[in-house]
Scaffold this motif. Structure first.
Motif, mmCIF file in Angstrom:
data_model
loop_
_atom_site.group_PDB
_atom_site.id
_atom_site.type_symbol
_atom_site.label_atom_id
_atom_site.label_comp_id
_atom_site.label_asym_id
_atom_site.label_seq_id
_atom_site.Cartn_x
_atom_site.Cartn_y
_atom_site.Cartn_z
ATOM 1 N N SER A 282 -3.918 2.106 4.918
ATOM 2 C CA SER A 282 -2.690 0.946 3.955
ATOM 3 C C SER A 282 -1.731 1.752 3.474
ATOM 4 O O SER A 282 -2.196 3.710 2.632
ATOM 5 N N PRO A 283 -0.692 1.971 4.341
ATOM 6 C CA PRO A 283 0.942 2.707 3.666
ATOM 7 C C PRO A 283 0.799 2.795 3.035
ATOM 8 O O PRO A 283 1.544 3.999 1.797
ATOM 9 N N SER A 284 0.356 1.570 1.914
ATOM 10 C CA SER A 284 1.355 1.765 0.298
ATOM 11 C C SER A 284 0.239 0.972 -0.509
ATOM 12 O O SER A 284 -0.542 -0.209 -0.141
ATOM 13 N N ILE A 285 0.665 1.250 -1.372
ATOM 14 C CA ILE A 285 -0.394 1.103 -2.589
ATOM 15 C C ILE A 285 -0.741 -0.581 -2.564
ATOM 16 O O ILE A 285 -1.586 -1.608 -2.888
ATOM 17 N N ARG A 286 0.690 -1.187 -2.533
ATOM 18 C CA ARG A 286 0.716 -2.872 -2.792
ATOM 19 C C ARG A 286 -0.130 -3.453 -1.447
ATOM 20 O O ARG A 286 -0.458 -4.777 -2.297
ATOM 21 N N ASP A 287 -0.363 -2.805 -0.834
ATOM 22 C CA ASP A 287 -1.233 -3.231 0.047
ATOM 23 C C ASP A 287 -2.373 -3.434 -0.132
ATOM 24 O O ASP A 287 -3.150 -4.254 0.307
ATOM 25 N N VAL A 288 -2.944 -2.620 -0.630
ATOM 26 C CA VAL A 288 -4.523 -2.711 -1.659
ATOM 27 C C VAL A 288 -4.533 -3.217 -3.160
ATOM 28 O O VAL A 288 -5.246 -3.452 -3.821
ATOM 29 N N LEU A 289 -2.839 -3.883 -3.414
ATOM 30 C CA LEU A 289 -3.451 -4.369 -5.001
ATOM 31 C C LEU A 289 -3.754 -5.600 -4.065
ATOM 32 O O LEU A 289 -3.108 -6.495 -4.087
ATOM 33 N N GLU B 262 6.138 3.831 -15.620
ATOM 34 C CA GLU B 262 6.918 4.967 -15.311
ATOM 35 C C GLU B 262 7.184 4.108 -13.693
ATOM 36 O O GLU B 262 7.314 2.797 -13.409
ATOM 37 N N GLY B 263 7.761 4.532 -12.970
ATOM 38 C CA GLY B 263 8.065 4.322 -11.217
ATOM 39 C C GLY B 263 7.618 3.612 -10.652
ATOM 40 O O GLY B 263 6.368 3.971 -10.968
ATOM 41 N N VAL B 264 7.863 2.754 -9.583
ATOM 42 C CA VAL B 264 6.920 2.076 -9.288
ATOM 43 C C VAL B 264 7.179 2.273 -7.645
ATOM 44 O O VAL B 264 8.222 2.768 -6.760
ATOM 45 N N SER B 265 6.198 2.605 -6.619
ATOM 46 C CA SER B 265 6.700 3.425 -5.222
ATOM 47 C C SER B 265 6.067 2.844 -4.469
ATOM 48 O O SER B 265 4.684 2.230 -5.012
ATOM 49 N N THR B 266 5.766 3.729 -2.820
ATOM 50 C CA THR B 266 4.625 3.425 -2.225
ATOM 51 C C THR B 266 3.167 3.558 -2.974
ATOM 52 O O THR B 266 1.600 3.390 -2.586
ATOM 53 N N ASP C 43 -6.996 2.938 -5.975
ATOM 54 C CA ASP C 43 -6.523 2.632 -5.135
ATOM 55 C C ASP C 43 -6.076 3.454 -4.280
ATOM 56 O O ASP C 43 -6.034 3.113 -2.747
ATOM 57 N N ARG C 44 -5.599 4.655 -4.350
ATOM 58 C CA ARG C 44 -5.554 4.940 -3.334
ATOM 59 C C ARG C 44 -6.425 5.664 -2.696
ATOM 60 O O ARG C 44 -6.375 6.019 -1.281
ATOM 61 N N LEU C 45 -7.304 5.233 -3.317
ATOM 62 C CA LEU C 45 -8.785 5.845 -2.264
ATOM 63 C C LEU C 45 -8.786 4.398 -1.119
ATOM 64 O O LEU C 45 -9.864 4.974 -0.122
ATOM 65 N N VAL C 46 -8.899 3.665 -1.464
ATOM 66 C CA VAL C 46 -9.002 2.543 -0.962
ATOM 67 C C VAL C 46 -7.511 2.721 -0.064
ATOM 68 O O VAL C 46 -8.017 2.204 1.379
ATOM 69 N N MET C 47 -7.154 3.120 0.003
ATOM 70 C CA MET C 47 -5.795 2.752 0.919
ATOM 71 C C MET C 47 -5.964 4.212 2.087
ATOM 72 O O MET C 47 -5.428 3.678 3.077
ATOM 73 N N LEU C 48 -7.077 5.116 1.377
ATOM 74 C CA LEU C 48 -6.916 6.112 2.717
ATOM 75 C C LEU C 48 -8.340 5.485 3.439
ATOM 76 O O LEU C 48 -7.986 5.893 4.855
#
Length: 494
Positions: free
Chosen positions: A478-485, A254-258, A469-474
């Protein structure tokens, strides 16, 4: 730094390496360190110069050269290892020829030093070197120390450089490790068994998503990368594992986003003799415990918004959320297909010819309701039409006993009372197949073996999936999922 300047510096470093190779001392692997910078600072940083001199503490340290001040017969330098940095003192009278070599070493090189600890006049803990070794020659210059990597895309593509230069990035990934460790400890303490299920599936299932396809040559069959482990975990519940979980990698084409990456990490768990209400309480306890352990407070700030995790989380039905954000809608017509299509047309929400009232409701909810769920909220009562694996509500069969958990307008978890009626499940799969035949690429396949497993009898069960990943963002702001991958997927650079 321009490309020409960088290429010139790389050329100079390659020339230095060539000379080192000629001497037969390139890339040695016989140096052994016995101490980390952070541990040394903790143990000896507070001692007096006299006490430290009396102890005569001898250490071997190694790390990346980050600072170098050459001053004639004596120089100072700083190295960093995984625990932090420590200063070095190097002198010509002690190191002799090695001191001349040191002058040619570059910022970014990996070096090893043996020596005795002392405190400088300014009180900085320092290793006075009597041996220094160049362990790895760095051929590419690091970014400017003070500016680091300012381009976000470069940070994601060259995470290795980002981690060298950016302490905040290292902290995020260290916290990620801590979060995953906490999840395991939390569930283990509650009697859950961690298991592993296949990542290659003959039939994609467990979620409504578009899969990645591959082919198994030896078996000569088409395979799919896992979109969710759900159906395998529930097979284990049938088999008698009454509390199971998996921290797993899922893949959705699927798509890539924040908020989205094609490859992501989920926690999925299943608990027999429980319902979706029990899992609401589990999520509350989990989020509060994480805040206590990681932050020391239940007031969490994410991107400038404060969330209060100390209070009981909000609970609202899907239909109530739709009406709260669209007060002009007719409450008595929220399950009327023709009416909902007119609403979607007015809102310019696309839909397919076969979409019924449940699907149309969710389209309206996702457009007008999701982003309003700022404080921790369980949105429950999802229509059965979009919940093919969830148990229907006993009093209202239009909806299921399913919730999604939102915070900051983002979904972090999905939980429900599981459908354990084999005949109902078979019909739901058939309905999904009809949607797929009508062109819905995210609709599920018919999984005959899973239906067969249910026919043996699955106890009343509740299950949930939590986006790690979203849990780690919170929790890391971190504003973007890429910041925690560590290595997010991106278009090829070359």
């Amino acid at each position: 730094m321009s490309d020409n300047d960088e290429n010139h510096l790389i050329g100079e470093r390659r020339a230095k390496l060539a000379k080192i190779r000629e001497r037969g001392i390139a890339f040695p692997n016989d140096f052994r360190r016995n101490a980390l910078a952070g541990d040394l600072l903790t143990a000896y940083g507070g001692k007096s110069p006299e006490a430290l001199a009396a102890d005569a503490v001898r250490v071997s340290v190694a790390g990346r050269l980050r600072r170098k001040n050459v001053m004639g017969k004596g120089s100072f330098a700083k190295i960093e290892d995984g625990s932090g940095g420590i200063q070095l003192r190097l002198e010509r009278d002690t190191l002799h020829d090695t001191y001349e070599d040191f002058k040619t070493w570059d910022i970014g090189d990996v070096i090893g030093v043996e020596g005795v600890l002392f405190l400088t006049k300014t009180g900085e803990l320092t290793v006075k070197a009597d041996r220094a070794v160049l362990l790895t020659k760095s051929l590419r210059p690091l970014p400017d120390k003070w500016h680091g990597i300012t381009d976000t895309e470069t940070r994601y593509r060259r995470r290795y450089v980002d981690l060298i230069m950016n302490e905040d990035s290292r902290r995020v990934f260290e916290m990620r490790v801590g979060i995953v460790r906490y999840l395991r400890a939390f569930l283990d303490a509650r009697g859950f068994l961690e298991v592993e299920t296949p990542m290659l599936h003959p039939i994609p299932g467990g979620a409504a998503a578009r899969p990645f396809k591959t082919h198994h040559n030896a078996l000569d069959v088409g395979m799919y990368l896992r979109i969710a482990p759900e159906l395998y975990l529930k097979r284990l519940t049938v088999g008698g594992f009454e509390r199971v979980y998996e921290i797993n990698r899922n893949f959705r084409n699927e798509g890539v986003s924040t908020q989205h990456n094609p490859e992501f990490t989920m926690l999925e768990l299943y608990q027999a003799y429980a319902d979706y209400g029990d899992l609401m309480e589990l999520i509350e306890t989990l989020f509060q415990g994480l805040a206590d352990a990681l932050l020391g407070t239940r007031k969490l700030i994410y991107q400038g918004t404060e969330f209060d995790l100390s209070k009981s989380f909000n609970r609202m039905s899907i239909e109530d959320i739709i009406l709260a954000n669209n007060p002009d809608l007719d409450p008595m017509s929220l399950r009327d297909t023709a009416y909902l299509r007119r609403v979607c047309d007015q809102m310019k929400i696309p839909y397919k010819a076969g979409d019924g009232p449940g699907k149309l409701q969710i389209e309206i909810f996702e457009r007008t309701g999701e982003h309003t769920l700022i404080q921790p909220t369980f949105a429950y009562g999802y229509p059965a039409e979009v919940s093919p694996l969830s148990r229907r509500n006993d009093k209202d069969p239009f909806i299921t006993d399913r919730w999604e958990f939102f915070i900051g307008g983002r979904e972090l978890a999905n939980g429900f009372s599981e459908l354990n009626d084999a005949e109902d499940q078979a019909q739901r799969f058939k309905d999904q197949v009809a949607r797929k035949d009508a062109g819905d690429e995210e609709a599920m396949y018919y999984d005959a073996d899973y239906v067969r497993a249910l026919e043996y009898g699955m106890p009343p069960t509740a299950g949930l999936g939590l986006g790690v990943d979203r849990l780690v963002m919170l929790y890391t702001n971190s504003p973007s999922i890429r910041d925690v991958l560590l290595f997010p997927h991106m278009r090829p650079e070359f």
